[in-house]
Write an enzyme that holds these catalytic residues in place. Structure first.
Site: not given
Length: 572
Positions: A243-244
């Site tokens: 997850l960015e």
């Protein structure tokens, strides 16, 4: 289809793509749910053949991806301009060059990345004979969900990692960048293996359908709220995720910082990203508005209190120099380095921060405003010392716009405490004349990245991992870290039949001799004395360093002595 047939078909397809429709942007069409089912089955079938794992396949598709960009650069510029108003140079700088750099590294290094990694060095004696190693294998078909503000970089850099790892991939592109999404959907099957890489367009329904399926890996870039949805959906299928996410990226300005350089570097990055678009959650899904934004743009500044007023003065002077007031053509109202906020709701949100600060006597610089064109310059708000008693969206939410809070703090420790009392940032910036200040901050805080005396550059470094921590995300990619993200590291041991006399000692009935042998084989034992205290360990470490340096110096002196003696002998 064989790899030879695939390459021949691709060459013909590429020629046709360059001959026609070089400048037009295709119509944006939503991928149907039925098509998603077919794509998922096709890509999994391709992966099951094992063809995506060969070095030749990976190199071919990596190189084709580079030529997809090179052959269609003008069309990409046009699409990005239509989506987010970004000019050609800015598109190259922030979207296309980073992708090319990633591909260049992967093409040169992927063969070495793929190789088995020997683990014999740290193995116990018995395991050294078992050829311990780590085998690199693709996790499976990947799902890459990208966002709108860098529609090419945030889609294709993760794809470089997936291709390098030998993973087929579905690219779920953003509906908020429809021109770029439509163009990529047209180009990708013309350049890359259409049975290995696909683009899915659409919004919530299409993403939901994709997230219902098990994947080898999911990489999502976007807001934290949606990130939670992605993580929850992935948990149902036990799919690993990266997850960015975003968040507030703070700046610490110490008393020893060069204030002029700090302001110039900070505002050049802050304003360079003014041609991004912000999606207002209060607006319909497809309504987009322009404002200053960058995933890692400086969000607020923590400045030591004895330098706060001077820093604000320098910031004002810098903004007036970079963007002199109207009627100058360099004014924020006219410069191509900025753009308009197309949504009045978002303009009103920015103005509400400014008006609230003005009413409280905290507005120290007001950016120029033209309501007709919806252009707004950078405004500065000075808060109470250590932000005591402060609240509201400017300090509590990701601003994603041209209003910046300047927070005076007692000292560096107070700045560190302020940051640590809030969600971990994706990026952290420290401006100081002393490296020791930077080292103190990065040692006592947690953030996705940290940069000394500049802003935003860590996201472009292909040799460094890009990723957050906690609320700003988990996992990382770029360069080899991108390869590792989509790669399963399989532990491998080899115990041939020749070892059977030894292995047979573990068979029932287990003898005392067998127990002693297996203890020797499987337990290294405690080969150090009982520790006395943490302080004693510190002393031991210091002594070890001193002995190491003294040994190095002694060896050097001996080498010099014998070298000199030998020189004299030769001359004599």
């Amino acid at each position: 289809m064989s790899q030879v047939e695939f390459a021949t078909t691709k060459a013909s397809r590429n020629l046709n793509s360059r001959m026609g429709n070089e400048n037009g942007i295709p119509e944006y069409k939503v991928t149907s749910l039925q098509e998603i089912e077919k794509l998922y089955e096709t890509l999994n079938n391709r992966f099951s053949t094992g063809s995506t794992e060969s070095l030749a396949y990976r190199l071919y598709n990596l190189k084709q991806l580079a030529y997809l960009i090179k052959d269609n650069e003008k069309r990409i510029h046009q699409a990005v301009y239509q989506d987010i108003g970004k000019g050609a140079y800015d598109c190259n700088l922030s979207d296309l060059w980073p992708i090319i750099n990633e591909i260049d590294l992967a093409v040169r290094r992927v063969e070495s990345w793929m190789k088995d990694e020997s683990k014999i060095w740290d193995a116990m004696l018995s395991y050294k004979t078992m050829r311990p190693r780590v085998k690199k294998q693709p996790k499976g078909v990947a799902l890459i969900i990208s966002t709108w503000n860098y529609p090419w970089q945030l889609t294709l850099i993760p794809l470089v990692g997936a291709i390098s790892a030998g993973c087929p991939a579905v690219l779920k592109v953003s509906e908020h960048a429809p021109s770029s999404s439509a163009l990529l959907a047209e180009l990708l099957p013309r350049y890359l293996d259409p049975e290995g890489y696909s683009v899915v367009t659409g919004a919530v329904d299409e993403t939901t359908r994709l997230l219902e399926k098990p994947w080898g890996h999911i990489l999502y870039t976007g807001a934290g709220g949606v990130g939670k949805i992605v993580a929850a959906a992935a948990a149902k299928t036990l799919t690993p995720t990266t997850l960015e996410l975003g968040g507030k990226s703070p700046v610490i300005v110490s008393s020893c910082a060069n204030l002029k350089i700090t302001a110039r570097r900070m505002f050049s990055i802050k304003q360079m990203t003014a041609d991004m678009r912000y999606v207002s959650l209060a607006q319909p899904t497809h309504e987009i508005c322009l404002c200053q934004s960058l995933l890692v743009a400086p969000d607020y500044v923590l400045v030591i209190k004895d330098k706060a007023d001077e820093f604000i003065k320098v910031c004002r002077e810098t903004l007036d120099t970079f963007f002199p007031p109207s009627p100058s053509p360099e004014s924020i109202l006219y410069t191509p380095q900025s753009s308009s906020l197309r949504n009045t709701g978002d303009l009103d949100r920015m103005l509400s921060y400014i008006e609230e600060a003005e009413q409280g006597g905290k507005l120290v610089h007001r950016g120029e405003l033209d309501r007709n064109s919806r252009r707004l310059g950078i405004s500065l708000v000075k808060t109470n010392l250590n932000a005591i008693g402060e609240g509201g969206g400017l300090l509590e939410q990701e601003v994603f716009g041209p209003v910046m809070a300047i927070i005076p703090v007692d000292d560096i420790d107070a700045a560190i405490k302020y940051i640590n009392n809030r969600p971990h940032p994706l990026a952290l910036y420290v401006c100081s004349g002393k490296r020791s200040v930077f080292e103190k901050v990065i040692n006592e805080t947690r953030s996705g990245s940290a940069t000394w005396n500049d802003f935003g550059l860590a996201t472009l470094a292909r040799n460094l991992p890009f990723g957050g921590i906690g609320a700003s995300g988990w996992g990382s990619h770029h360069g080899k870290d991108g390869f590792d993200t989509f790669t399963h590291h399989k532990a491998v041991l080899e115990i041939p039949y020749i070892f059977e006399p030894l292995m047979a000692l573990r068979y029932p009935p287990l003898t005392n001799f067998g127990k002693r042998v297996f203890k020797f084989m499987l337990c290294s034992g405690v080969n150090f004395s009982r520790p006395r205290s943490v302080e004693h360990e510190h002393s031991r470490i210091r002594r070890k360093k001193v002995v190491k340096w003294m040994s190095t110096i002694l060896i050097g002196l001996i080498a010099v002595y014998f070298g000199g003696a030998n020189w004299k002998r030769l001359r004599g």
